[in-house]
Design a protein around this motif. Structure first.
Motif, PDB file in Angstrom:
ATOM      1  N   GLU A 290      49.494  27.859  42.026  1.00  0.00           N
ATOM      2  CA  GLU A 290      50.064  27.748  40.871  1.00  0.00           C
ATOM      3  C   GLU A 290      48.952  28.051  39.685  1.00  0.00           C
ATOM      4  O   GLU A 290      48.224  27.360  39.586  1.00  0.00           O
ATOM      5  N   THR A 291      49.187  29.362  39.125  1.00  0.00           N
ATOM      6  CA  THR A 291      48.407  29.893  38.389  1.00  0.00           C
ATOM      7  C   THR A 291      49.119  30.108  36.885  1.00  0.00           C
ATOM      8  O   THR A 291      50.430  30.933  37.206  1.00  0.00           O
ATOM      9  N   TYR A 292      48.582  29.891  35.823  1.00  0.00           N
ATOM     10  CA  TYR A 292      49.347  30.607  34.490  1.00  0.00           C
ATOM     11  C   TYR A 292      48.448  31.186  33.609  1.00  0.00           C
ATOM     12  O   TYR A 292      47.984  30.870  32.652  1.00  0.00           O
ATOM     13  N   PRO A 293      48.306  32.441  33.928  1.00  0.00           N
ATOM     14  CA  PRO A 293      47.142  33.409  33.026  1.00  0.00           C
ATOM     15  C   PRO A 293      47.577  33.331  31.633  1.00  0.00           C
ATOM     16  O   PRO A 293      49.000  33.734  31.597  1.00  0.00           O
TER      17      PRO A 293
ATOM     18  N   SER B 239      43.541  38.585  37.719  1.00  0.00           N
ATOM     19  CA  SER B 239      43.982  37.602  38.582  1.00  0.00           C
ATOM     20  C   SER B 239      44.137  38.412  39.982  1.00  0.00           C
ATOM     21  O   SER B 239      43.975  37.825  41.241  1.00  0.00           O
TER      22      SER B 239
ATOM     23  N   ALA C  37      47.273  35.538  44.862  1.00  0.00           N
ATOM     24  CA  ALA C  37      46.928  35.356  43.480  1.00  0.00           C
ATOM     25  C   ALA C  37      48.428  35.257  42.586  1.00  0.00           C
ATOM     26  O   ALA C  37      48.255  34.133  41.802  1.00  0.00           O
TER      27      ALA C  37
ATOM     28  N   CYS D 250      50.313  32.294  46.910  1.00  0.00           N
ATOM     29  CA  CYS D 250      49.706  32.341  45.649  1.00  0.00           C
ATOM     30  C   CYS D 250      49.599  30.969  45.214  1.00  0.00           C
ATOM     31  O   CYS D 250      50.761  30.124  45.150  1.00  0.00           O
TER      32      CYS D 250
END
Length: 373
Positions: free
Chosen positions: A21-24, A33, A321, A19
């Motif tokens: 680095e995501t910050y929804p 996502s 994701a 995954c």
């Protein structure tokens, strides 16, 4: 009478992805996502309001100790995921995940295996996807001779690395699972007339898959093949696992351990039958768990395990994701297996010892053995 305790059964995720680095920011963005719908140009993927999203919300609220409301859950996630490494490791620990078999062919460009090892804090076995190599060489090679040499060297080079536990193909997305023996002459002709259309590349892609399987046989490592559903770009009519049956019964391919990824969903009975009657065929339940929700996971596991032997079935999440997909998948599969086998024990259909053996096998031991984890 409750005999089985889910806490005693750790997990190896037999099929997942790293995954980024995501910050929804919102619950809708978080759900988007991990949507299986590929967004169209200028449009977002649907956020979804199905059972898996509802169960994700409730389990995250349990973990965080907060109200099971989207705003409360996302506020907690934003705070905790500020330390994304610590948060991801916490998820792995909470779900009892002790290892992961990871296809680094998605997303593209590929994420580093060392990045994902650091992020999760668990042993990671790498799976090498052949299609990115094929696509790159189609653009770089002007003749089949150079394509052949570089393709075989690339696949053999991947298999020779100890961290590489096997290969993967998504040929179901390209030209389908109706794979036929293709000679080098047919592959060369296909390469020469390639025009970007699937029909012109089918002999070449069939040849590439079968060469990869032959190398898996030589290196004694498994071949994993996408079967059945996936994201919204899958060609379902050519993704049925039964289309592989003939090639998997022919030498030398019958000697290659082959994993039918996603248990061929929605054709799980076909996949389970193949795993039952063909010595070299296994399946994983990724995508079924967590995307069919708890009830779907239990129903499909029951269907698969009433046909395939328990030594041939492995848990997987198809995580991508966000790491919560792997976390929720492990929770739902363990819970479904414990409940399923508890019922069978209570009704006198299986022994308690067999129930424990089956749960351990599906959740961890089969993947450990097959992928040498």
């Amino acid at each position: 009478m409750e005999l089985l305790n889910g806490d005693e059964f750790p997990v190896v995720d037999a099929h997942c992805h790293p995954c980024p680095e995501t910050y929804p920011e919102t619950w809708a963005d978080f759900c988007r996502s991990f949507s299986l719908s590929v967004p169209r140009p200028g449009r977002k993927a649907p956020a979804g309001a199905g059972l898996v999203e509802e169960q994700m919300l409730l389990e995250m609220a349990r973990l965080f100790g907060c109200e099971p409301e989207p705003d409360a859950v996302m506020a907690e996630r934003r705070e905790r995921a500020a330390d994304l490494v610590g948060y991801t490791r916490w998820l792995m620990q909470d779900a009892g995940i002790r290892g992961m078999v990871v296809d680094f062919g998605y997303p593209q460009p590929p994420l580093s295996p060392n990045y994902w090892r650091e992020m999760t804090g668990v042993p990671v076995g790498e799976i090498f996807r052949i299609e990115p190599l094929i696509q790159r060489l189609l653009g770089e090679c002007s003749d089949f001779a150079s394509f052949r040499v570089r393709y075989l060297e690339g696949v053999a080079g991947a298999l020779s690395r100890p961290d590489c536990k096997g290969l993967k193909s998504i040929i179901a997305y390209r030209t389908g699972l109706g794979v036929h023996p293709a000679s080098e002459q047919q592959a060369e002709q296909s390469f020469a007339v390639r025009d970007g259309e699937p029909v012109s590349l089918k002999p070449l892609r069939d040849w590439c898959l079968l060469q990869a399987m032959e190398l898996c046989r030589l290196y004694r490592k498994p071949m994993t093949i996408h079967t059945g559903a996936g994201d919204s770009e899958i060609k379902l009519e050519i993704a049925r696992p039964e289309l592989l049956y003939d090639i998997l019964t022919k030498d030398p391919y019958a000697e290659v351990p082959v994993v039918l990824v996603h248990a061929g969903y929605p054709w799980c009975r076909q996949a389970a039958f193949m795993a039952r009657v063909l010595e070299n065929v296994y399946l994983d339940t990724s995508l079924l768990s967590p995307f069919s929700g708890y009830g779907g996971v239990k129903l499909l596991l029951e269907e698969v395990l009433h046909t395939a032997t328990v030594e041939k079935v492995m848990h997987g999440s198809d995580c991508f994701a966000v790491p919560e997909v792997a976390w929720l998948g492990a929770i739902l599969t363990r819970r479904a297996l414990v409940e399923l086998f508890q019922e069978l024990v209570d009704r006198g259909f299986v022994r308690e010892a067999f129930a424990r053996f089956a749960i351990r096998s599906v959740l961890m031991e089969n993947a450990q053995k097959l992928f040498a984890m």
